[in-house]
Design an enzyme around this catalytic site. Structure first.
Site, PDB file in Angstrom:
ATOM      1  NE  ARG A   1      30.180  81.991  39.679  1.00  0.00           N
ATOM      2  CZ  ARG A   1      30.019  82.490  40.898  1.00  0.00           C
ATOM      3  NH1 ARG A   1      28.835  82.448  41.481  1.00  0.00           N
ATOM      4  NH2 ARG A   1      31.043  83.028  41.544  1.00  0.00           N
TER       5      ARG A   1
ATOM      6  CG  ASP B   1      23.023  78.438  50.907  1.00  0.00           C
ATOM      7  OD1 ASP B   1      23.716  79.257  51.540  1.00  0.00           O
ATOM      8  OD2 ASP B   1      22.978  78.398  49.662  1.00  0.00           O
TER       9      ASP B   1
END
Length: 335
Positions: free
Chosen positions: A84, A194
């Site tokens: 990632r 979030d």
């Protein structure tokens, strides 16, 4: 003006074609990293970015991510972290993880991007159906009785913590609008938060692949609350205006010492989020979250999460659903 969405979603119930995922956003220009960091062209092949990370480099990112977000990456997550973060290295034209660590240590903006990159954002409409069944069969009828008997008002506040791309808060919005219409005097407010700015951007638009929505949203809700894409939006669905007006999205880091709220919530959903924290961080995060739970509220967690050890502030209602214990905390103060 082009019409991109219409309110006829009936044909979605029989359409089986899948929808291609949206094309990724184009890379932004490099920030012009200075110093002796080794640089690559942003178009360099993935193989040119070293996919090897040393134990020292992994520990540096492990500690930084834990400090920033409370998320603990075990050594088993080395491959996930490497894969990632390699995208961020390519974005900046960097060749080593040491160079990227130096950048992310200096740049608050890049730390946000790093946390976006390592976040896991799987979600579905009406995920963990037993929770929605509990709302419909027990909690909603109790609210109506409480109003009739003068024990509560008609304002409902909900927090979806870790809302990802919005399916959870919009699922709640559909159910709440169906059971508590404004015409009957009900006022609904849903706050959805979030850590990831990337998923919040998607959630705010309220647009998803139609095939996914048609398979997850009950037929009556699909017809009542979703718009069908036409023209260049064919194969997509969009939350209707009355849904989007209920849900307010914000970036909130649950590991922060304070949250930007001033009043409590009747429902707090924090499902499949706590599993990414170690026990110490879980305890701190849950105590902060529960300080914003109404004394008569309900706290929902994921099926793999248990809070039995926190009996001083929470009591189990049913598995994965909790209520404030008699002695609890609100707004950071003991009650």
């Amino acid at each position: 003006m082009k019409t991109l969405f219409v309110d006829d979603t009936r044909s979605l119930l029989t359409e089986g074609s899948s929808t291609p995922e949206s094309e990724p956003a184009k890379n932004r220009p490099s920030n012009g990293v200075e110093g002796d960091r080794r640089l690559l062209s942003p178009s360099a092949p993935f193989q040119e970015v070293s996919r090897e990370i040393s134990g020292r480099e992994f520990q540096q990112f492990q500690q930084l991510i834990y400090h920033e977000a409370g998320i603990w990456l075990s050594p088993a997550k080395v491959a996930l972290l490497t894969g990632r973060l390699a995208r961020r290295l390519r974005h900046h034209g960097l060749k080593t993880f040491t160079a990227y660590y130096a950048l992310v240590s200096e740049s608050a903006e890049e730390r946000v991007q790093m946390l976006d990159a390592i976040s896991t954002n799987e979600t579905h409409f009406f995920r963990e159906a037993q929770h929605f069944e509990l709302l419909e069969s027990e909690i909603f009828p109790q609210w109506v009785r409480d109003v009739d008997e003068g024990r509560r008002n008609r304002k409902i506040r909900v927090w979806s913590a870790g809302c990802s791309t919005g399916q959870e808060p919009y699922s709640l919005a559909m159910m709440l609008l169906d059971h508590f219409p404004a015409a009957a005097g009900w006022e609904i407010e849903i706050v959805a938060t979030d850590l990831s700015t990337r998923v919040l951007s998607i959630a705010k638009k309220g647009i998803w692949p139609a095939a996914k929505g048609a398979s997850e949203i009950p037929i009556e809700y699909l017809k009542a609350f979703m718009l069908k894409g036409v023209g260049e939006q064919t194969g997509q669905i969009k939350a209707a205006p009355e849904l989007r007006s209920l849900v307010k999205f914000h970036r909130v880091n649950l590991n922060s010492s304070a949250y930007p709220f001033v009043s409590t919530f009747d429902l707090i959903f924090c499902r499949n989020v706590l599993i990414y924290f170690d026990e110490r961080s879980q305890d701190s995060v849950v105590r902060r979250i529960v300080s914003f739970l109404s004394p008569s509220g309900y706290f929902f967690v994921g099926h793999a999460e248990s809070l039995h050890r926190m009996g001083d502030i929470l009591s189990t209602y049913v598995p994965t659903v909790y209520r404030p214990a008699r002695k609890t905390f609100q707004g950071g103060k003991e009650k």
